[in-house]
Design an enzyme around this catalytic site. Sequence first.
Site, PDB file in Angstrom:
ATOM      1  N   LYS A 183       0.839  -1.209   0.000  1.00  0.00           N
ATOM      2  CA  LYS A 183       0.000   0.000   0.000  1.00  0.00           C
ATOM      3  C   LYS A 183       0.872   1.258   0.000  1.00  0.00           C
ATOM      4  O   LYS A 183       2.074   1.188   0.328  1.00  0.00           O
ATOM      5  CB  LYS A 183      -0.916  -0.027   1.222  1.00  0.00           C
ATOM      6  CG  LYS A 183      -0.167   0.061   2.549  1.00  0.00           C
ATOM      7  CD  LYS A 183      -1.095  -0.215   3.739  1.00  0.00           C
ATOM      8  CE  LYS A 183      -0.335  -0.138   5.039  1.00  0.00           C
ATOM      9  NZ  LYS A 183      -1.087  -0.710   6.161  1.00  0.00           N
ATOM     10  N   TYR A 232      14.772  29.987   9.201  1.00  0.00           N
ATOM     11  CA  TYR A 232      13.610  30.704   9.733  1.00  0.00           C
ATOM     12  C   TYR A 232      13.583  30.649  11.257  1.00  0.00           C
ATOM     13  O   TYR A 232      13.855  29.592  11.847  1.00  0.00           O
ATOM     14  CB  TYR A 232      12.312  30.058   9.231  1.00  0.00           C
ATOM     15  CG  TYR A 232      12.057  30.245   7.761  1.00  0.00           C
ATOM     16  CD1 TYR A 232      11.683  31.488   7.242  1.00  0.00           C
ATOM     17  CD2 TYR A 232      12.180  29.172   6.886  1.00  0.00           C
ATOM     18  CE1 TYR A 232      11.431  31.640   5.886  1.00  0.00           C
ATOM     19  CE2 TYR A 232      11.922  29.323   5.526  1.00  0.00           C
ATOM     20  CZ  TYR A 232      11.553  30.558   5.029  1.00  0.00           C
ATOM     21  OH  TYR A 232      11.316  30.713   3.700  1.00  0.00           O
TER      22      TYR A 232
HETATM   23  C1  LIG Z   1      -0.377  -1.806   6.797  1.00  0.00           C
HETATM   24  C2  LIG Z   1      -1.074  -3.047   7.115  1.00  0.00           C
HETATM   25  C3  LIG Z   1      -0.357  -4.238   7.319  1.00  0.00           C
HETATM   26  C4  LIG Z   1       1.140  -4.298   7.374  1.00  0.00           C
HETATM   27  O1  LIG Z   1       1.560  -3.794   8.625  1.00  0.00           O
HETATM   28  P1  LIG Z   1       3.118  -3.762   9.023  1.00  0.00           P
HETATM   29  O2  LIG Z   1       3.150  -3.295  10.411  1.00  0.00           O
HETATM   30  O3  LIG Z   1       3.749  -2.795   8.085  1.00  0.00           O
HETATM   31  O4  LIG Z   1       3.626  -5.124   8.829  1.00  0.00           O
HETATM   32  C5  LIG Z   1      -1.084  -5.398   7.498  1.00  0.00           C
HETATM   33  N1  LIG Z   1      -2.428  -5.379   7.490  1.00  0.00           N
HETATM   34  C6  LIG Z   1      -3.158  -4.243   7.326  1.00  0.00           C
HETATM   35  C7  LIG Z   1      -4.627  -4.276   7.368  1.00  0.00           C
HETATM   36  C8  LIG Z   1      -2.503  -3.037   7.149  1.00  0.00           C
HETATM   37  O5  LIG Z   1      -3.202  -1.923   6.995  1.00  0.00           O
END
Ligand SMILES: *Cc1c(COP(=O)(O)O)cnc(C)c1O
Length: 452
Positions: free
Chosen positions: A63, A303
């Site tokens: 993702k 800044y």
């Molecule tokens: C992001 C996500 C994962 C992976 O999680 P990690 O901590 O990066 O291993 C697994 N399942 C779902 C539903 C997620 O949103």
Amino acid sequence: MTLSAVPAWQFSSPQGEEHYRAARRRYPAQAIVDLKALRDNMRHLVNVCGGPDSGTAVMGVVKADAYGHGLLPTALAALAGGATWLGTAQSHEALLLRRLGIGPDRCHILTWVYNGAEVPFDELIDNDIDVSVGSLPGIDAVAAAARRLGKTARVHVKVDSGFGRNGFTEESFDEALARLAPLAREGVLHIVGQWSHLAVADSPDVPEFVASTDRQIENFKAFTARMEKAGIAPEIRHLANTAATLNRPEIHFELTRPGIGLYGYEPDPAMGTPRDWHLKSAMTLQAQLGTVKDVAAGHGISYGRTYLTPDDTSTAIVPLGYADGIHRSASGFDMQGAKHLEKLGGPVRVMTTEGPRLYRVSGRVCMDQFMIDLHGSAERLGVHEGDTVELFGPGRGELFSEPTADDWARAADTISYEVFTCLRNRIPRLYLNASDVLDSADLAMLDPDTIL
Ligand SMILES: *Cc1c(COP(=O)(O)O)cnc(C)c1O
């Protein structure tokens, strides 16, 4: 002569080297992603789950543009490492994977975040993408799309075992089952899976959190029993993120969903270092220095004048800012004198004629750049405009004084996940070891300009 704080990259060909030069001309910072590290991490995670024939499959969670590493190259490296599933939060990324050429013969794809009203279920079902349902409107929308298409939808029933995000609660589950069971009997839906997500699996050091994960597991199993009783027993169950994949083998079930582990990081520094888990960070973020100049003691930097040079010194510009995803909260403050205020900024590895040195963001991070105080004369240190510095890399150990994304996360009060996913796409992503990891058909799917 320019100095470099990153390893001498091994290019696969003269073209690879030309791609590297072209990327540097295009942008003064680059994210170098080692596809071999991604492949090997996935291979390791598959082995942690008992190997390819164990009955536990592994999903590469890709993702958010593969946590900023680049969706397609990462997906292909994960498949090369033995993943048989890919997972995305947003449906457009699942569709993109299919459109780019990762067909249903190659792997399953599951997508999970949506609103029941507007997600393109027709297109998802048509492209053999598994969808999650965790609400009554979701069930209705998937079923309607499946009927319209005349094609069975593959669904995973999301249950809220205690995370408090998506999924059916214990209270709403009877109604969900009453709706799902006839749709499954009719063949509108194929109930492939049951799944849920863990809230605190990354804190094995906190007994309270271990107990909370235990409760989530019990709840999860109770949901399974209710599905069985309703005649829609799931074929596969999945609950484990990276943390649980690594430290809770009893809940690998038929599928695990590691994300951050694929990228070579542990989910939480409380779990130790990537090395402890045999993972290797895949991304190096490097930049070429802008203006390097001498300034007098007491000079305000950036800044808000939150950093005043303690001594006569040299400063250098690192051409990355918050518009690149460098957190402004990783600014470094050092107000000399009465109003003494100190905060460590994000770390940068700089090569000097005296060896590598770790510097910190000095003053506020700007939109496109930040400054570092070299705490000495640039001329004496041999630091020049155009030198390559390293914001984070594989963390090759103490000797290298090499910062990691965890170090940036600490400086910015966040987690490595956010450090990676904030990196904007104007920073070129360049891929190492592509021809070692991918077969020629997969290699041909990548943007050639990105292959080193
Ligand atoms: C992001 C996500 C994962 C992976 O999680 P990690 O901590 O990066 O291993 C697994 N399942 C779902 C539903 C997620 O949103």
